[in-house]
Design a protein around this motif. Structure first.
Motif, short mmCIF file in Angstrom:
data_model
loop_
_atom_site.label_atom_id
_atom_site.label_comp_id
_atom_site.label_asym_id
_atom_site.label_seq_id
_atom_site.Cartn_x
_atom_site.Cartn_y
_atom_site.Cartn_z
N VAL A 27 -3.57 12.73 -0.08
CA VAL A 27 -3.40 11.54 -0.91
C VAL A 27 -3.86 11.88 -2.32
O VAL A 27 -4.98 12.35 -2.51
CB VAL A 27 -4.20 10.34 -0.36
N GLN A 28 -2.98 11.65 -3.29
CA GLN A 28 -3.34 11.93 -4.68
C GLN A 28 -3.59 10.63 -5.44
O GLN A 28 -3.11 9.57 -5.04
CB GLN A 28 -2.21 12.70 -5.36
N ALA A 29 -4.35 10.74 -6.50
CA ALA A 29 -4.64 9.58 -7.34
C ALA A 29 -3.32 8.96 -7.81
O ALA A 29 -2.36 9.67 -8.11
CB ALA A 29 -5.50 9.97 -8.53
N GLY A 30 -3.28 7.63 -7.82
CA GLY A 30 -2.09 6.92 -8.28
C GLY A 30 -1.09 6.62 -7.18
O GLY A 30 -0.11 5.92 -7.43
N GLU A 31 -1.35 7.12 -5.97
CA GLU A 31 -0.36 6.95 -4.89
C GLU A 31 -0.71 5.79 -3.96
O GLU A 31 -1.87 5.44 -3.79
CB GLU A 31 -0.29 8.23 -4.04
N VAL A 32 0.33 5.26 -3.34
CA VAL A 32 0.16 4.33 -2.23
C VAL A 32 0.84 4.94 -1.01
O VAL A 32 2.02 5.28 -1.05
CB VAL A 32 0.77 2.95 -2.53
N HIS A 33 0.05 5.11 0.05
CA HIS A 33 0.60 5.63 1.30
C HIS A 33 0.62 4.53 2.33
O HIS A 33 -0.33 3.75 2.42
CB HIS A 33 -0.27 6.78 1.83
N ALA A 34 1.68 4.48 3.11
CA ALA A 34 1.71 3.56 4.24
C ALA A 34 1.65 4.39 5.52
O ALA A 34 2.35 5.40 5.63
CB ALA A 34 2.97 2.73 4.21
N ILE A 35 0.78 3.97 6.43
CA ILE A 35 0.75 4.63 7.74
C ILE A 35 1.21 3.61 8.76
O ILE A 35 0.64 2.52 8.89
CB ILE A 35 -0.65 5.17 8.07
N LEU A 194 -4.75 -4.09 -8.55
CA LEU A 194 -5.84 -3.12 -8.63
C LEU A 194 -5.35 -1.68 -8.74
O LEU A 194 -6.11 -0.77 -9.02
CB LEU A 194 -6.77 -3.27 -7.41
N ARG A 195 -4.06 -1.48 -8.52
CA ARG A 195 -3.50 -0.12 -8.60
C ARG A 195 -3.64 0.45 -10.00
O ARG A 195 -3.29 -0.19 -10.98
CB ARG A 195 -1.99 -0.16 -8.30
N THR A 196 -4.14 1.66 -10.06
CA THR A 196 -4.17 2.37 -11.34
C THR A 196 -3.75 3.82 -11.08
O THR A 196 -3.56 4.21 -9.93
CB THR A 196 -5.58 2.39 -11.96
N SER A 197 -3.70 4.58 -12.15
CA SER A 197 -3.35 5.99 -11.96
C SER A 197 -4.53 6.79 -11.43
O SER A 197 -4.38 7.94 -11.04
CB SER A 197 -2.88 6.59 -13.29
N ALA A 198 -5.71 6.15 -11.39
CA ALA A 198 -6.90 6.89 -10.96
C ALA A 198 -7.28 6.60 -9.51
O ALA A 198 -8.14 7.27 -8.94
CB ALA A 198 -8.07 6.55 -11.87
N ASN A 199 -6.67 5.58 -8.90
CA ASN A 199 -7.07 5.28 -7.52
C ASN A 199 -5.88 5.40 -6.57
O ASN A 199 -4.75 5.66 -7.00
CB ASN A 199 -7.73 3.90 -7.43
N PRO A 216 5.31 1.53 -1.20
CA PRO A 216 4.58 2.79 -1.01
C PRO A 216 5.32 3.98 -1.62
O PRO A 216 6.55 3.97 -1.74
CB PRO A 216 4.52 2.94 0.51
N ASP A 217 4.56 4.98 -2.00
CA ASP A 217 5.16 6.23 -2.45
C ASP A 217 5.51 7.12 -1.26
O ASP A 217 6.45 7.88 -1.29
CB ASP A 217 4.19 6.99 -3.36
N HIS A 218 4.66 7.00 -0.21
CA HIS A 218 4.88 7.81 0.99
C HIS A 218 4.69 6.94 2.22
O HIS A 218 3.81 6.08 2.24
CB HIS A 218 3.87 8.97 1.06
N VAL A 219 5.51 7.20 3.22
CA VAL A 219 5.36 6.51 4.50
C VAL A 219 5.18 7.57 5.58
O VAL A 219 5.90 8.57 5.59
CB VAL A 219 6.60 5.62 4.81
N HIS A 220 4.16 7.34 6.44
CA HIS A 220 3.91 8.29 7.54
C HIS A 220 3.98 7.53 8.84
O HIS A 220 3.53 6.39 8.92
CB HIS A 220 2.53 8.92 7.42
N VAL A 221 4.49 8.18 9.85
CA VAL A 221 4.49 7.57 11.18
C VAL A 221 3.50 8.33 12.05
O VAL A 221 3.59 9.55 12.21
CB VAL A 221 5.89 7.61 11.82
#
Lengths: 251, 469
Positions: A27-35, A194-199, A216-221
């Protein structure tokens, strides 16, 4: 981009039962991941292991958080370093008001960072501002933590706490489950504001509907303790359409 | 100053002591008071001291306390710095302070005062002389000496204590703070008796403190007789902050007439071996008694709460909630007995005891007990003993709160269910402060005063603002 979380070949068990069987996730800063994934596949376990819940034993693998070995940090140190867990089942704590709880938490985090505690006035202003930001009813914070709260109130309270603590990595464990559409919007708006490029955010969810609001930027199953498929936001739609069966390994 | 010495406490030694000093003890008794004293002596002769063979004393062992030598003061003791008692005043609390030293009433200027509104307070031994009819009507008639060895012994020996009478219809604006201080150069055995009468519709807030000023062992056997006549209301606080070498058997009888109301709070912060016997008797219909307790014990401290609530009249409500936090090797006992008699229809009775054990070696024996002879009642009881909720601990720590502060926050919240029932704000702040200090292990018997009243307040290093909890 700045790497916040790097999970490598993570195995974790509760008692003799292995639940996580080799998770890899970055997970990188600025990303939203969905699991996503069916019940009982290890989503909540993954969240708990990152937060440091002691009932789970890590048997193999490592987690680096901001490049540091996460397992060397206590639960509270992880929190002070910016890891926030939005609980699937927030705990009721009779006799402790949300105000006092948050004041204690905010000041302990500040102390850890070498900052002076917030004076009462400043703290109350911060609370008011955060309540507005995440659209939480003003009187909620006068009550004991989660005591007698409805399911929706409990989840809003999680989002409020997240806003107060302003985490670097927030993991929301099925924060959307059991919510009506209004509460769902409150949760999603909280995350978006609350999303920023740092969190970064890791959103664990059962349903695709939350992802209509949090893109989300990424989705994982996750399935049987492993991430069996990763993709972009279109993967969530595909799951909505087809369910999970097509992802299960063929017997 | 006449002081006898006992090489240990047992039945025979006490009987002998009584025989030697009978004249002195009963010198000022009016005939009916003397009769009560004799009756009590005979009861003690029959009963002796209770021991662990009795169900009600099964988990409290007095052997160690009995085995020491004690001075027994037969006359009032000198040497009390009266200012020390007054220093114990709680800041900003407007109270009338009554002081007792080693069980003897300490007169500030006059031993017994009668105010313009008819309220009387002062020394019990003076009240016996000045208001014999009033005292005789109640003294020894509320406490039941025929069943309890300690009460019987007290009835035989006690000559002084505090007397308070609030006449019919009088509401005392000021809280009365009764401070019982133990201070003696050697071990001391104390027996005093307090008689408090609230007339019809009378109202009183009473803060009753048991304090030590030093670390000297003591044994106190105190009897409190409290009468609440029709429609009277007593807001009662018992604060116990004794040293670790003290033994206290404190027996309080509350007798409630029709529509009387009692709110009682037993707040125990420190002590060696403490036994509180609390008896509530509903003699008239529609009475209400709320009895709360909070005890915070550690080391080898022992606390034993015995409660007996007698629903002898209809339509009365009793509610007991006792909560304890026990650390290290501390032990606790809760024996709550609610009796609902045949005639007591419409009774509401609730009792609950909850304990937090912080170590594997802390122990508690909890036995709530209902005995009901009427069908038209609502009664419930419960008891839980456990450790701090691990889920709550994790939740707090996940927000960045240290393990120590998380424990403190949960313990304080646990205690606060009792503390927040204190209706006098300055007293509540003080108790909150003391509970915080106690939970942090800071509260100790200070040289001047256990309440830290005579020393400037030390700022408490505590990140949690308990007043906002």
């Amino acid at each position: 981009m700045h790497m916040l979380l790097k999970i490598t070949n993570l195995h974790a068990a509760i008692g003799d039962k292995e639940i996580l069987k080799g998770i890899n996730l970055k997970v990188q800063a600025g990303e939203v991941h969905a699991i996503m994934g069916p019940n009982g596949t290890g989503k909540s376990t993954l969240a708990s292991v990152i937060a440091g819940r002691e009932v789970f034993t890590v048997t193999r693998g490592e987690i680096l958080y901001k490049g540091k070995d996460l397992f060397k940090l206590s639960v509270e140190e992880r929190a002070r370093e910016g890891i926030f867990l939005g609980f699937q089942y927030p705990v009721e704590i009779p006799g402790v008001s949300i105000t006092n709880f948050m004041r204690t938490a905010v000041n302990e985090v500040r102390k850890y960072k070498g900052l002076d505690p917030l004076p009462a006035g400043g703290f109350l202003r911060l609370m008011d501002e955060r309540k507005k930001l995440v659209e939480i009813a003003s009187n909620l914070t006068n009550r004991s933590v989660n005591e007698g709260f409805s399911g929706g109130e409990k989840k809003r309270n999680e989002i409020f706490q997240m806003a107060m603590l302003d985490p670097t990595l927030a993991i929301l464990d099925e924060t959307d489950s059991g919510l009506d559409i209004d509460a769902l919007r409150v949760v999603a708006n909280g995350v978006n504001k609350l999303r920023t490029s740092a969190n970064a955010f890791v959103v664990i969810t059962h349903y695709q509907r939350l992802l209509d609001y949090i893109v989300p930027d990424h989705v994982h199953v996750l399935y049987e303790g492993r991430i069996v498929r990763s993709g972009g936001k279109e993967l969530a739609l595909e799951l909505e359409e087809k369910g999970y069966d097509w992802l299960k390994p063929k017997a | 100053m006449e002081t006898a010495t006992l090489d240990r406490i047992d039945r025979d030694r006490m009987l002998e002591l009584y025989r030697q000093h009978r004249e002195l003890l009963s010198a000022h008794d009016p005939p009916r008071v003397k009769a009560v004293r004799d009756e009590a002596f005979h009861a003690f002769q029959r009963l002796g001291f209770p021991d662990r063979k009795l169900e009600e004393w099964r988990n409290t062992d007095l052997t160690g306390s009995f085995g020491r030598s004690y001075d027994y003061p037969l006359l009032p003791m000198q040497g009390m710095d009266i200012q020390k008692v007054f220093r114990c005043q709680i800041p900003h609390m407007d109270t009338a302070i009554l002081g007792q030293l080693n069980g003897w009433f300490v007169s500030r200027d006059v031993p017994l005062m009668e105010l313009g509104n008819g309220m009387i307070f002062g020394s019990l031994s003076e009240a016996v002389k000045k208001y014999p009819a009033l005292v005789e009507r109640h003294l020894g008639r509320i406490a039941q000496t025929e069943k309890d060895g300690f009460a019987a012994l007290n009835g035989a020996f006690a000559t002084d204590g505090t007397f308070i009478c609030i006449p019919d219809g009088v509401r005392s604006d000021k809280a009365v703070q009764l401070v019982n201080v133990i201070q003696h150069p050697a071990n001391v055995f104390i027996q005093s008796r307090n008689l408090i009468i609230l007339g019809k519709g009378a109202r009183l807030t009473l803060v009753h403190c048991d304090d030590s000023y030093d670390h000297q062992p003591s044994f106190s056997n105190i009897v409190n007789e409290i009468a609440l006549e029709e429609g009277a209301f007593l807001d009662h606080y018992k604060l116990q902050n004794l040293n670790n070498n003290s033994t206290l058997v404190s027996s309080t009888w509350f007798q409630l007439e029709q529509k009387a109301r009692l709110d009682s709070h037993f707040l125990t912060l420190n002590g060696g071996l403490l036994r509180n016997n609390t008896y509530v008797t509903f003699c008239g219909a529609d009475g209400q008694a709320n009895v709360y307790g909070l005890y915070l014990m550690d080391r080898r401290q022992h606390i034993d709460h015995y409660l007996f609530v007698d629903h002898a009249a209809q339509g009365c409500t009793s509610r007991e909630l006792f909560k304890g936090i026990l650390d290290e090797n501390a032990t606790g006992v809760f024996n709550g007995h609610v009796l609902v008699r045949r005639q007591a229809s419409g009774t509401n009775a609730y009792q609950n005891n909850r304990n937090l054990l912080l170590t594997d070696t802390a122990r508690v024996h909890s036995k709530p007990f209902l005995e009901i002879y009427n069908d038209d009642v609502k009664c419930s009881h419960g008891s839980t003993t456990g450790q701090l909720d691990p889920d709550a601990m994790f939740y707090l720590r996940q927000r960045g709160i240290s393990e120590d502060n998380a424990r403190m926050l949960l313990m304080f919240a646990f205690a606060d269910e009792i503390v927040n029932r204190i209706t006098i704000d300055p007293l509540r702040y003080r108790i909150e402060d003391m509970v915080k200090k106690r939970l942090q292990g800071e509260l100790q018997i200070c040289e001047q005063c256990v309440l830290h009243c005579s020393t400037p307040e030390h700022p408490v290093e505590f990140d949690i603002d308990a007043s906002k909890i």
